[in-house]
Scaffold this motif. Structure first.
Motif, PDB file in Angstrom:
ATOM      1  N   LEU A  45      -4.798   7.776   2.464  1.00  0.00           N
ATOM      2  CA  LEU A  45      -3.815   6.714   2.682  1.00  0.00           C
ATOM      3  C   LEU A  45      -2.452   7.293   3.056  1.00  0.00           C
ATOM      4  O   LEU A  45      -1.767   6.764   3.949  1.00  0.00           O
ATOM      5  N   THR A  46      -2.054   8.375   2.408  1.00  0.00           N
ATOM      6  CA  THR A  46      -0.753   8.986   2.699  1.00  0.00           C
ATOM      7  C   THR A  46      -0.732   9.599   4.091  1.00  0.00           C
ATOM      8  O   THR A  46       0.248   9.446   4.833  1.00  0.00           O
ATOM      9  N   LEU A  47      -1.810  10.287   4.471  1.00  0.00           N
ATOM     10  CA  LEU A  47      -1.882  10.879   5.805  1.00  0.00           C
ATOM     11  C   LEU A  47      -1.864   9.804   6.893  1.00  0.00           C
ATOM     12  O   LEU A  47      -1.188   9.957   7.913  1.00  0.00           O
ATOM     13  N   LEU A  48      -2.605   8.727   6.678  1.00  0.00           N
ATOM     14  CA  LEU A  48      -2.619   7.634   7.651  1.00  0.00           C
ATOM     15  C   LEU A  48      -1.234   7.017   7.796  1.00  0.00           C
ATOM     16  O   LEU A  48      -0.789   6.689   8.911  1.00  0.00           O
ATOM     17  N   SER A  49      -0.536   6.879   6.674  1.00  0.00           N
ATOM     18  CA  SER A  49       0.811   6.309   6.697  1.00  0.00           C
ATOM     19  C   SER A  49       1.775   7.221   7.452  1.00  0.00           C
ATOM     20  O   SER A  49       2.573   6.756   8.283  1.00  0.00           O
ATOM     21  N   ILE A  50       1.699   8.524   7.194  1.00  0.00           N
ATOM     22  CA  ILE A  50       2.580   9.484   7.876  1.00  0.00           C
ATOM     23  C   ILE A  50       2.269   9.546   9.369  1.00  0.00           C
ATOM     24  O   ILE A  50       3.184   9.534  10.209  1.00  0.00           O
ATOM     25  N   LEU A  82       6.331   4.944   2.124  1.00  0.00           N
ATOM     26  CA  LEU A  82       5.569   3.701   2.296  1.00  0.00           C
ATOM     27  C   LEU A  82       4.241   3.795   1.561  1.00  0.00           C
ATOM     28  O   LEU A  82       3.840   2.871   0.849  1.00  0.00           O
ATOM     29  N   ALA A  83       3.563   4.940   1.695  1.00  0.00           N
ATOM     30  CA  ALA A  83       2.294   5.146   0.989  1.00  0.00           C
ATOM     31  C   ALA A  83       2.497   5.154  -0.518  1.00  0.00           C
ATOM     32  O   ALA A  83       1.641   4.676  -1.276  1.00  0.00           O
ATOM     33  N   PRO A  95      -1.468   0.951   5.166  1.00  0.00           N
ATOM     34  CA  PRO A  95      -0.327   1.856   5.397  1.00  0.00           C
ATOM     35  C   PRO A  95      -0.022   2.070   6.877  1.00  0.00           C
ATOM     36  O   PRO A  95       1.133   2.332   7.233  1.00  0.00           O
ATOM     37  N   ILE A  96      -1.030   1.960   7.729  1.00  0.00           N
ATOM     38  CA  ILE A  96      -0.805   2.113   9.173  1.00  0.00           C
ATOM     39  C   ILE A  96       0.110   0.998   9.682  1.00  0.00           C
ATOM     40  O   ILE A  96       1.087   1.239  10.389  1.00  0.00           O
ATOM     41  N   LEU A 122      11.144   0.702   2.409  1.00  0.00           N
ATOM     42  CA  LEU A 122      11.227  -0.494   1.570  1.00  0.00           C
ATOM     43  C   LEU A 122      11.052  -1.761   2.391  1.00  0.00           C
ATOM     44  O   LEU A 122      10.426  -2.723   1.941  1.00  0.00           O
ATOM     45  N   ALA A 123      11.610  -1.777   3.587  1.00  0.00           N
ATOM     46  CA  ALA A 123      11.425  -2.940   4.459  1.00  0.00           C
ATOM     47  C   ALA A 123       9.961  -3.078   4.866  1.00  0.00           C
ATOM     48  O   ALA A 123       9.428  -4.187   4.954  1.00  0.00           O
ATOM     49  N   GLY A 124       9.303  -1.933   5.101  1.00  0.00           N
ATOM     50  CA  GLY A 124       7.873  -1.965   5.394  1.00  0.00           C
ATOM     51  C   GLY A 124       7.071  -2.508   4.237  1.00  0.00           C
ATOM     52  O   GLY A 124       6.127  -3.288   4.416  1.00  0.00           O
ATOM     53  N   ARG A 125       7.441  -2.110   3.030  1.00  0.00           N
ATOM     54  CA  ARG A 125       6.765  -2.626   1.836  1.00  0.00           C
ATOM     55  C   ARG A 125       6.983  -4.135   1.697  1.00  0.00           C
ATOM     56  O   ARG A 125       6.055  -4.879   1.370  1.00  0.00           O
ATOM     57  N   ALA A 126       8.215  -4.582   1.939  1.00  0.00           N
ATOM     58  CA  ALA A 126       8.511  -6.014   1.849  1.00  0.00           C
ATOM     59  C   ALA A 126       7.694  -6.800   2.875  1.00  0.00           C
ATOM     60  O   ALA A 126       7.201  -7.905   2.591  1.00  0.00           O
TER      61      ALA A 126
END
Length: 327
Positions: A45-50, A82-83, A95-96, A122-126
């Motif tokens: 998940l972290t790699l996909l997000s990055i 984000l991840a 996450p993508i 944070l905006a991505g999380r929102a």
């Protein structure tokens, strides 16, 4: 011969690249620990997000024919943070989508690094919370390092399945509050043995990473102290007034207070530049976080509290600006 050149004349060994990659390094202890308690899916998940964050930034700059700057590490931090704000059980595409939104809409459309108003992660999380609330506020994963004992079954759910904050919001009973206030629970929160987001597991490891940034002066401790301290003080006042059943120590150790207060509120681009403004920024964010947690519909208020304070940064810089004598 004397060389005359335009300002600024301050020379520093720090650079954007060095600061950004130092933040990535400071997040690594919490990241590695999260892998140990949630498993290898954290890596995916972290790699996909990055990759999504870096790829979106690269594509945008290519299309707009602007200088490629992905090597500065800012997109990597956005993807990583984000991840850190999603569940280990999240679907691979979440996450993508979140990172792509964070980079494209929140960062690059505003002009790129140094120009964005809101913290991109944070905006991505929102955005993800508004779009897929069931995926963002549930489906938590049980830690892999054993089952905790000595707590009521509902309290165990707060450690192994739901988050402690969700448990408090859904079951605000006296027995649950006692369990959440127990030394057992506080120790689990401090060292990291609870259900929750990928990067919110261990307060001590987040503190260690943040201390490194404070020592190197890559982050301002005033914002973090103002944010976490105001959460502690304000929740303590409301605890003694009977408005919240849990002690202030639970509030600062649970959820994203440590992650947000140490690594997101201190973002150089979206926080004030003046000392007084930084104190106001941190304290205001902490108070808003507690208000959302206790009276809001969501069990957590960290993301929205920092995003709200991001809007006031230009005003805070203006009202806290020092007088320049001789002008």
């Amino acid at each position: 011969m004397l060389n005359i050149s335009p300002a600024p004349h301050i020379i520093s060994t720090s650079s954007t690249n060095k600061i950004m990659w130092s933040v990535v390094g400071a997040l690594m202890p919490a990241f590695i620990y999260s892998i140990s308690i949630y498993g290898e899916r954290v890596i995916l998940l972290t790699l996909l997000s990055i990759l999504s964050a870096v790829g979106t930034e690269y594509t945008f700059k290519k299309i707009t024919k602007r200088k490629i700057s992905i090597s500065d590490g800012s997109a990597v931090i956005t993807g990583m943070l984000l991840a850190f704000n999603i569940s280990p059980n999240s679907p691979w595409w979440l996450p993508i989508v979140g990172s792509a939104f964070a980079i494209f809409v929140v960062k690059e459309v505003f002009g790129g690094i140094g120009y964005n108003i809101f913290n991109p992660a944070l905006a991505g999380r929102a955005f993800l919370m508004a779009s897929w609330p069931s995926l963002m506020a549930g489906n938590w994963k049980t830690p892999l390092d054993g089952t905790l004992s000595g707590l009521p079954s509902q309290a165990l759910d707060g450690i192994a399945q739901a988050t402690p904050l969700t448990l408090l919001k859904v079951h605000p009973t006296e027995s649950i509050a006692q369990s959440l206030n127990s030394t057992y629970m506080l120790k689990a929160l401090f060292f990291g043995n609870v259900g929750g987001c990928i990067g919110e597991t261990s307060a001590i490891l987040l503190l260690i990473g943040a201390l490194y940034l404070f020592v190197r002066k890559y982050a301002d401790w005033k914002i973090s102290l103002g944010y976490i301290g105001s959460v502690f003080v304000f929740s303590g006042i409301l605890y003694y007034l009977g408005k919240t059943p849990v002690i202030p120590l639970f509030h600062i150790l649970s959820g994203g207070v440590m992650l947000g207060g140490l690594f997101m509120a201190t973002d150089m681009v979206t926080s004030p530049v003046t000392v007084k403004g930084r104190w106001i920024f941190g304290i205001g964010g902490g108070i808003i976080c507690v208000l959302i947690r206790i009276w809001g519909g969501y069990p957590e208020g960290v993301s929205y509290s920092i995003l709200i304070m991001n809007m006031f940064v230009p005003l805070l810089d203006k009202i806290s600006e020092k007088k320049i004598f001789g002008r």
